[in-house]
Write an enzyme that holds these catalytic residues in place. Structure first.
Site, PDB file in Angstrom:
ATOM      1  N   HIS A   1       1.107  -1.512  -0.336  1.00 18.05           N
ATOM      2  CA  HIS A   1      -0.042   0.152  -0.076  1.00 18.05           C
ATOM      3  C   HIS A   1       0.434   1.077   0.153  1.00 18.05           C
ATOM      4  O   HIS A   1       0.540   2.095   0.132  1.00 18.05           O
ATOM      5  CB  HIS A   1      -0.349  -0.101   1.264  1.00 18.05           C
ATOM      6  CG  HIS A   1      -2.077  -0.844   1.169  1.00 18.05           C
ATOM      7  ND1 HIS A   1      -3.382  -0.899   1.062  1.00 18.05           N
ATOM      8  CD2 HIS A   1      -2.175  -2.154   0.338  1.00 18.05           C
ATOM      9  CE1 HIS A   1      -3.939  -1.635   1.257  1.00 18.05           C
ATOM     10  NE2 HIS A   1      -3.928  -2.510   0.316  1.00 18.05           N
TER      11      HIS A   1
ATOM     12  N   SER B   1      -0.403  -1.153  -6.141  1.00 14.29           N
ATOM     13  CA  SER B   1       0.250  -2.936  -7.151  1.00 14.29           C
ATOM     14  C   SER B   1       0.750  -2.845  -8.138  1.00 14.29           C
ATOM     15  O   SER B   1       0.335  -1.386  -8.851  1.00 14.29           O
ATOM     16  CB  SER B   1      -1.529  -2.551  -6.941  1.00 14.29           C
ATOM     17  OG  SER B   1      -1.810  -3.402  -5.969  1.00 14.29           O
TER      18      SER B   1
ATOM     19  N   LYS C   1     -14.599  -8.247  -7.416  1.00 16.67           N
ATOM     20  CA  LYS C   1     -13.977  -8.714  -8.414  1.00 16.67           C
ATOM     21  C   LYS C   1     -12.917 -10.351  -7.589  1.00 16.67           C
ATOM     22  O   LYS C   1     -12.843 -11.210  -7.695  1.00 16.67           O
ATOM     23  CB  LYS C   1     -13.005  -8.248  -9.282  1.00 16.67           C
ATOM     24  CG  LYS C   1     -11.665  -8.668  -9.543  1.00 16.67           C
ATOM     25  CD  LYS C   1     -11.255  -7.836 -10.431  1.00 16.67           C
ATOM     26  CE  LYS C   1     -10.758  -9.795 -12.585  1.00 16.67           C
ATOM     27  NZ  LYS C   1     -10.322  -8.039 -13.067  1.00 16.67           N
ATOM     28  N   ASP C   2     -12.291  -9.809  -5.879  1.00 14.39           N
ATOM     29  CA  ASP C   2     -11.306 -10.627  -5.543  1.00 14.39           C
ATOM     30  C   ASP C   2     -12.718 -11.648  -4.245  1.00 14.39           C
ATOM     31  O   ASP C   2     -12.475 -12.836  -4.258  1.00 14.39           O
ATOM     32  CB  ASP C   2     -10.827 -10.193  -3.784  1.00 14.39           C
ATOM     33  CG  ASP C   2      -9.908  -8.981  -4.816  1.00 14.39           C
ATOM     34  OD1 ASP C   2      -9.776  -9.348  -5.970  1.00 14.39           O
ATOM     35  OD2 ASP C   2      -8.255  -8.670  -3.707  1.00 14.39           O
TER      36      ASP C   2
ATOM     37  N   GLU D   1       4.448 -34.585  -0.064  1.00 12.11           N
ATOM     38  CA  GLU D   1       3.076 -33.740  -0.234  1.00 12.11           C
ATOM     39  C   GLU D   1       3.538 -33.004  -1.966  1.00 12.11           C
ATOM     40  O   GLU D   1       4.118 -32.388  -1.695  1.00 12.11           O
ATOM     41  CB  GLU D   1       2.494 -33.181   0.624  1.00 12.11           C
ATOM     42  CG  GLU D   1       1.660 -33.321   2.235  1.00 12.11           C
ATOM     43  CD  GLU D   1       0.335 -34.706   1.704  1.00 12.11           C
ATOM     44  OE1 GLU D   1      -0.320 -33.325   1.946  1.00 12.11           O
ATOM     45  OE2 GLU D   1       1.015 -35.262   1.708  1.00 12.11           O
TER      46      GLU D   1
END
Lengths: 176, 415
Positions: free
Chosen positions: B217, B221, B245-246, B289
């Site tokens: 921030h 971005s 959107k997220d 894994e």
């Protein structure tokens, strides 16, 4: 102004002294927090065991636990001893003669943990895979050990470790 | 970004009173409501939100599981089965946690590759990237510790093999390994401390996520063009646009997550972990894994124990210095025609190493692991610095607005 300079020197000394004192104190306080993770008294108390060898027949092997680790005890046949003694050590990754690994030729005592990444090699029971050299074979990453527990092929860097042990009578050993 | 002045206006007496004492609502408002965000972010940018969801889901299910789990060598395995069979909703909660770990890594890897493709590690975002790699490292350790707690055969032998990596360190290796074990082999003390740290680490991760977002921030971005925000028309507020959107993608992600939880909860696991830990018997094939397989392949590709360990650690450590290894001034790989095939070959390499990590390291598999391991490092250490210096990138748009609206958008941008 010279008195000011003196003061500054004194203050620097006090700062360094106080800082050092705090650092030593912090390190002292940290140590118990770090050391508590080491093997504790109860783990160390199990540090030695006695094993009776009389029931083990020639060609047979047993596995006992010592410090949470498997210990391979094998009463070797004359053939196996011959292979172990006569093997040429010059080409070995971790050259060691058989006499340095077995206190009495017929008894081989080993920590049964592959020195690569800690798996348990196969070869204790007669039906097992014994690897290319008649001893043990680790299935995890393919290390072959001979009848003296020496690494002969595969990724393991060293021979199977011989634990500290002593014969307390002809048929009894103390491991640890 | 950080220099925009706050537009928050407290709406009533209480919030005004609070704002003068602790401006926390102002911080939230500025960070997640009006926060100016590039207008052209694609769906790959939603994985930050998805990862936040994953972390929260793991912490909630984990706290609940800890209410039923017994961190003792004699009881751990049975307590997990007890959770699965007797506790109300226990199987659902545990499967959500177990599948959740896989989903977390899947999302983290996509997030990481998005950062690699769009050059999100480049100036001025190096700190964001470094915190991201630290978070990945802690995730790896946390997931490994959590897997060990089940105390099945695969758990036990995974702990044995991985802690034995420390014996590769000359002289002090043995001592360090016993210090980690709290004994002379993996046992009850080991399980207990792994449980303690497995509970702690997610909260450290949460704190680092806070720093990761804080750093994000400050500089804002990145975006698919790699052109920095230049004017107000390049951005839209975070709410409602990116919240929606997220949120949409979190729901899509939850569909996949739920499919695994309800229809294939053990698909990503290993059947040997349904056998209780036995220190006297090693399973025939020890496989980690899926999310560790590429690193496991690198470990085994090198026939020397110490150098194998060094290579595996280096595979993660190299990520820290990417911001300085990449010499290109252009952020997005889409604008770098010469670099692009090498990038995709790197992606293929990671998948190939994942495949090879599950295979026995013999014959052609070993050779292939060695070739792909070599490329993994060549990509970062040679290709990244060299191509940045010699390539001619494609022309960048003048602004984000121009990239979205074409040349006509320029008037808007200059207004």
């Amino acid at each position: 102004m010279s008195s000011d300079h003196n003061d500054e020197g004194r203050r620097d000394f006090l700062m360094v002294a106080a800082g050092s004192f705090a650092a030593v104190g912090a390190a002292g306080a940290l140590w118990p927090l770090v050391d508590q993770m080491n093997p504790d008294a109860s783990a160390k108390a199990l540090a030695s065991i006695e094993v009776d060898l009389s029931p083990i027949k020639e060609g047979q092997a047993v596995t006992v636990m010592w410090r949470g680790k498997p210990i391979f005890i094998r009463k070797r046949t004359a053939d196996e001893i011959k292979q172990a003694v006569s093997a040429d050590t010059t080409d070995m990754r971790d050259p060691q003669v058989d006499g340095d690994r077995a206190k009495k030729p017929e008894w081989l005592v080993l920590i049964g943990i592959c020195t690569h990444l800690g798996c348990i090699p196969r070869g204790q029971s007669t039906g097992d895979v014994h690897g290319d050299f008649g001893g043990w074979f680790c299935p995890c990453h393919g290390s072959h050990y001979d009848t003296s527990g020496r690494i002969r092929k595969g990724p393991a860097p060293t021979n199977l470790e011989v634990p500290p042990y002593a014969f307390i009578s002809d048929t009894k050993i103390k491991i640890g | 970004m950080s220099d925009h002045s706050s537009s928050y206006v407290p709406s009533n007496g209480f919030t005004r009173w609070l704002d003068e004492r602790l401006p926390i609502i102002r911080l939230m408002y500025d960070s997640f409501i009006v926060f100016p965000t590039p207008r052209n972010l694609n769906y790959l940018w939603t994985f930050g939100g998805i990862l936040t969801f994953c972390l929260v889901a793991q912490i909630i299910t984990g706290i609940v599981i800890a209410m039923h789990f017994v961190p003792h060598g004699d009881h751990a395995f049975a307590s997990v089965e007890h959770l699965m069979r007797d506790v109300n909703w226990g199987d659902l909660i545990r499967y959500t946690h177990a599948v959740g770990a896989s989903m977390f890594f899947a999302a983290a890897y996509i997030h990481l590759f998005r950062g690699l493709y769009y050059g999100s590690y480049k100036s001025p975002r190096e700190i964001i990237w470094i915190f991201g790699v630290v978070i990945l490292l802690l995730m790896i350790i946390t997931a490994f510790m959590g897997y060990s707690l089940v105390w099945g055969q695969m758990s036990f032998w995974a702990v044995t093999v991985i802690t034995n990596l420390f014996t590769a360190i000359p002289i002090v290796g043995e001592g360090i390994t016993q210090w980690i074990w709290g004994g002379y082999s993996v046992g009850d003390p080991t399980l207990n401390r792994l449980f303690s740290l497995h509970y702690l680490f997610p909260f450290i991760i949460a704190a680092l996520v806070g720093l990761h977002i804080w750093a994000l921030h400050v500089v804002g971005s990145n975006n698919p063009t790699g052109v920095e925000v230049k004017s107000k028309t390049d951005t839209i507020p975070f709410f409602p646009f990116y919240v929606i959107k997220d949120g949409f993608m979190v729901v899509v992600f939850m569909l996949l997550f739920s499919w695994f939880v309800f229809y294939a909860p053990n698909y990503l696991g290993h059947s040997d972990n349904f056998i209780e830990a036995n220190p006297l018997q090693t399973p025939p094939h020890i496989v980690p894994e899926w999310y560790f397989l590429p690193f496991y392949a690198i470990l085994r590709a090198i026939p020397d124990k110490l150098f194998g360990v060094i290579a595996m650690v280096a595979a993660i450590v190299v990520l820290f210095v990417i911001p300085w290894l990449d010499t290109s001034k252009i952020k997005s790989v889409s604008k770098r025609p010469l670099f692009m095939p090498f990038f995709w070959l790197f992606v293929i390499t990671c998948f190939a190493l994942g495949y090879l990590g599950a295979k026995a390291p013999e014959g052609y598999f070993l050779l292939a692991s060695q070739l792909f391991t070599a490329y993994y490092f060549i990509f970062f250490i040679i290709i990244m610095p060299v191509i940045g210096l010699i390539e001619t990138p494609r022309k960048l748009p003048d602004s984000i607005t121009e990239a979205v609206e074409g040349k006509s958008g320029k008037e808007g941008a200059s207004s």
